[in-house]
Enzyme design. Structure first.
Site, mmCIF file in Angstrom:
data_model
loop_
_atom_site.group_PDB
_atom_site.id
_atom_site.type_symbol
_atom_site.label_atom_id
_atom_site.label_comp_id
_atom_site.label_asym_id
_atom_site.label_seq_id
_atom_site.Cartn_x
_atom_site.Cartn_y
_atom_site.Cartn_z
ATOM 1 N N ASP A 1 -12.873 2.401 4.597
ATOM 2 C CA ASP A 1 -11.560 1.965 5.340
ATOM 3 C C ASP A 1 -12.214 1.549 6.586
ATOM 4 O OD1 ASP A 1 -9.781 2.923 3.801
ATOM 5 O OD2 ASP A 1 -9.764 5.052 4.498
ATOM 6 N N TRP B 1 -6.154 1.781 -6.825
ATOM 7 C CA TRP B 1 -6.215 2.799 -7.397
ATOM 8 C C TRP B 1 -7.164 3.879 -6.264
ATOM 9 C CZ3 TRP B 1 -5.456 4.394 -12.671
ATOM 10 C CH2 TRP B 1 -5.722 5.969 -12.841
ATOM 11 N N ASP B 2 -6.300 4.687 -5.665
ATOM 12 C CA ASP B 2 -6.734 5.537 -4.489
ATOM 13 C C ASP B 2 -6.720 6.841 -4.800
ATOM 14 O OD1 ASP B 2 -7.694 5.948 -1.918
ATOM 15 O OD2 ASP B 2 -5.914 5.146 -0.774
ATOM 16 N N ASP C 1 0.966 -1.343 0.148
ATOM 17 C CA ASP C 1 -0.121 -0.263 -0.149
ATOM 18 C C ASP C 1 0.809 1.255 0.106
ATOM 19 O OD1 ASP C 1 -2.399 1.834 0.956
ATOM 20 O OD2 ASP C 1 -3.344 -0.242 0.739
#
Ligand code: DGJ
Length: 732
Positions: free
Chosen positions: A551, A480-481, A369
């Site tokens: 999240d 893809w953040d 990440d």
């Protein structure tokens, strides 16, 4: 499935699944009027619904050509409603001319009906083979401003759904500005309806909410540049008594990832109008003569037997006509992701230790990440500098990936392409590449700015940087953040009269980059993510077959999030991981089995330090992986049945059933333990009553009839947050 045209009445009837959608050209006014949308009707009979409101109405101006009995445009049901010309309800379009006027009122010109479903240029859109879909295109024109509107309606074999979109074309000789262009207009009769919407925030996305559709306008939307955590671009209108198995329900979903707006308006005569599409507050688009603008598409689907059926239609539609066919039904890797365990603080040794333990436990992929690039030690720097951070990863990504592969795992990598840190080489070299307004300080979100994705050179730069990484190392998965909404949405590239285009251009640029990467790496699995589930929409699902749902990985909060999400989106699209307890958000301690059972109904994985497991935990995890693998195809192909709601039921249950009803997996979570409890049974649905189903683990058998009539007994258990999961197969 079929689209029929009755020329004498100028009537169009779309029939698909068990649903009919009918519209016609008004005999006097030449406007397109809406007739009917609901359970199947005989096609031609739909015309009987056309009734002018010939009661003289005060305060209801009449259009040119009206007779005393032909009714006002303001009271008729419409397909594409006017602005400023006598219909005071929410308008489908508002176009401003070079002279500053904004009245917009379009009349029927022509139509065509053809096989198949065209793609929308530059936008994600549904697809189908020529024999699977039919499309009706109706051209309208406002002769005064010379703007054409091409309305598109597509239907798909076996599905009670209609896909709508609209394109505006400037046929005049001077530029005009599109100020509003709804993708979907629906006028419902004067009946009571409820509205179900999915509201939320970061770490508590898409919570179910139901309220009566009252007078005035209820707005559901986003003005954040992204579809957002707060209001999902999906909502349902339904009978007030509709439930999972009964009542009429109409679902609307936008295939778009930016600012959106749904307006649900009950007017003075009790009719209900829906307008749904781009958010006019955050959108302007200039059209030079000859230019056109394509609005995103919207899916509307109908069920006359409640939400189960409606959800099934959306799930099938997304899996078969929106999500990349390569991935829609393909098993996904069980991943381990380091974010919750390490945040930015990791070393190469630690990553390899995680991967080694993950491989021993039997996971499929390691996902690295945030924090592997630039000089990224925290959230304050390096977004935009997509080169490896050699202090943290001295061997480099190719070598790390090889070591991880040597352990028997695949390798995935996190990016946040649309963002830039002020402390980055990219920002220092190109400060004007971020969205900003000269002279106005830019707001920071998580210490970062937003790139102007509408600039082709920005997309090109990101493509080069990302492909340099993805070409050099063996990488099978990209997360893809995007971790902040858009503010000060100005573009240094655009002239003043086009500044209102910046946010939509941002979305188009993001789609363009996703499309380029998808083509370059056809085998890559892309996972969408936007600070968790801040962009969980059908537009992103077109490029990323799964999306990180939230999240918040707390199993109990996930019951609410996954329940709400499931109304529109298939379970297989919901990224769901087991994390350590208490997690960063809910601070609650739930059993590892419950965390696994809840996560296993999505795209499954772990997000913790696998070295922290006890030997007993190891066995639970190995068992979870085996259970996940045994039921994953069922999840990808089967249909969901919700058997309760976490909002109203202490025992929250659901099941996924194979299409041939030959197997199913049942999951229940008892949120709070009850002292001296009642004995609970859950009556299942969707099974073959005559089949005998055997529990895959214990071998215990029940008939489908028994399970649906008497119910599956749920054992009493001590302790809060306990789950119960069973996999049954048809015997014989
Ligand atoms: C937000 C995401 O939702 C998380 O999963 C993680 O990737 C962080 N961003 C990284 O910054």
């Amino acid at each position: 499935m079929g689209i029929a045209y009755y020329p004498e009445k100028r009537l169009f009837v779309l029939t698909s699944g068990n649903c009919t959608y009918a519209l016609m050209v008004h005999p006097l006014y030449e406007r397109l009027v809406h007739l009917y949308y609901g359970a199947s009707l005989d096609g031609e009979e739909a015309a009987k619904i056309f009734a002018c409101d010939d009661t003289p109405r005060a305060q209801s101006p009449l259009p040119e050509g009206a007779t005393p009995v032909s009714g006002s445009l303001g009271n008729l049901a419409q397909e594409f409603s006017s602005f400023g010309c006598g219909d005071f309800r929410a308008a489908s379009a508002r176009i401003r001319t070079a002279d500053g006027f904004d009245a917009t009122d379009a009349k029927y010109v022509s139509h065509r009906i053809y096989s198949g479903k065209p793609a929308l240029p530059g936008l994600p859109s549904s697809f189908a083979g020529n024999s699977e879909a039919q499309t009706l295109e109706i051209t309208l024109c406002d002769p005064v401003i010379q703007v054409e509107f091409i309305l598109s309606y597509s239907i798909f074999s076996g599905l009670p759904a209609v896909v709508r979109s609209v394109r505006a074309v400037n046929r005049g000789e001077r530029a005009v500005t599109v100020e509003r262009l709804a993708s979907l207009t629906l006028d419902f009769p004067a009946e009571p309806f409820d509205v179900i919407s999915f509201h939320g925030a970061w770490v508590r996305e898409r919570h179910f909410e139901r309220a009566a559709a009252g007078h005035g306008i209820r707005c559901l939307g986003s003005n954040r540049g992204l579809s957002g955590h707060q209001t999902n671009p999906f909502f349902i209108l339904c009978d007030p008594d509709a439930g999972e198995t009964h009542g009429r329900a109409w679902g609307q979903m936008l295939v778009y990832s930016g600012c959106h707006l749904a307006e649900i308006e009950r007017d003075q005569y009790e009719t209900v109008r829906v307008q749904f599409g781009l958010n006019p507050e955050r959108f302007r688009w200039r059209l030079e003569p000859g230019e056109s603008f394509q609005a995103p598409e919207a899916i509307t689907a109908f069920s006359d037997s409640g939400f189960d059926e409606l959800s099934r239609t959306f799930h099938d539609f997304l899996r078969d006509h929106v999500i990349d066919p390569k991935w829609a039904h393909r098993p996904r890797p069980a991943v381990i992701n380091n974010w919750e365990a390490t945040r930015f603080n990791f070393t190469e040794e630690q990553i390899l230790a995680f991967a080694k333990r993950a491989a021993e436990l039997g996971l499929d992929m390691f996902v690295l990440d945030d924090g592997w690039f630039g000089k990224r030690d925290d959230g304050t720097s390096s977004l935009g500098d997509w080169v490896v951070y050699d202090k943290k990863l001295p061997s480099g990504l190719p070598a790390l990936s090889e070591k991880i592969h040597a352990l028997g795992l695949k390798f995935g990598l996190w990016f946040e392409p649309e963002m830039v840190s002020p402390d980055s080489d990219l920002y220092r070299a190109h400060p004007d590449w971020c969205l900003h307004i000269p002279g106005r300080p830019s707001s920071l979100g998580r210490h970062q700015l937003v790139l102007d994705m509408g600039r082709p050179e920005v997309v090109e730069y990101l493509f080069r940087q990302m492909t340099a990484i993805l070409d050099a190392a063996r990488i099978e998965y990209v997360k893809w953040d995007a971790n902040r909404p858009i503010t000060e949405a100005g573009s240094a590239l655009l002239p003043p009269e086009r500044q209102g285009e910046a946010e939509h251009r941002f979305v188009l640029g993001t789609y363009a980059l996703l499309e380029k990467l998808r083509r370059r790496y056809p085998e890559m699995l892309f996972e969408g993510c936007t600070s968790g589930g801040g962009r969980f929409d059908a537009g992103m699902l077109y490029y990323t077959p799964q999306i990180w749902t939230s999240d918040d990985t707390d199993a109990i909060e996930r019951l609410y999030i996954q329940y709400g999400t499931s109304f529109g989106y298939p379970q297989s699209t919901m990224g769901a991981h087991v994390s350590a307890v208490p997690n960063h958000h809910a601070g609650r301690v739930t059993p590892l089995t419950t965390r696994g059972d809840v996560a296993m109904t999505g795209a499954f994985g772990y997000e913790l330090d696998p070295g922290s497991f006890s030997p007993e935990d190891d066995e639970v995890v190995k068992r979870q992986l085996a259970d996940f693998r045994a039921t994953q195809q069922l999840l990808l192909d089967g249909f969901l049945v919700r058997l309760g709601s976490p909002h109203t039921d202490n025992l929250c249950a659901w099941m996924t059933v194979a299409r041939d009803r030959g197997e199913f997996v049942f999951t229940a979570v008892r949120i709070m333990a009850l002292p001296n409890p009642k004995l609970e049974r859950v009556r299942l649905r969707g099974l073959d009553p005559d089949a005998v189903y055997a529990d895959a683990e214990s071998g215990e058998t029940f008939s489908g009839r028994f399970l649906m009539q008497a119910g599956l007994p749920i054992p009493v258990a001590k302790g809060d947050f306990k789950s119960f999961r069973r996999h049954f197969r048809r015997r014989g």
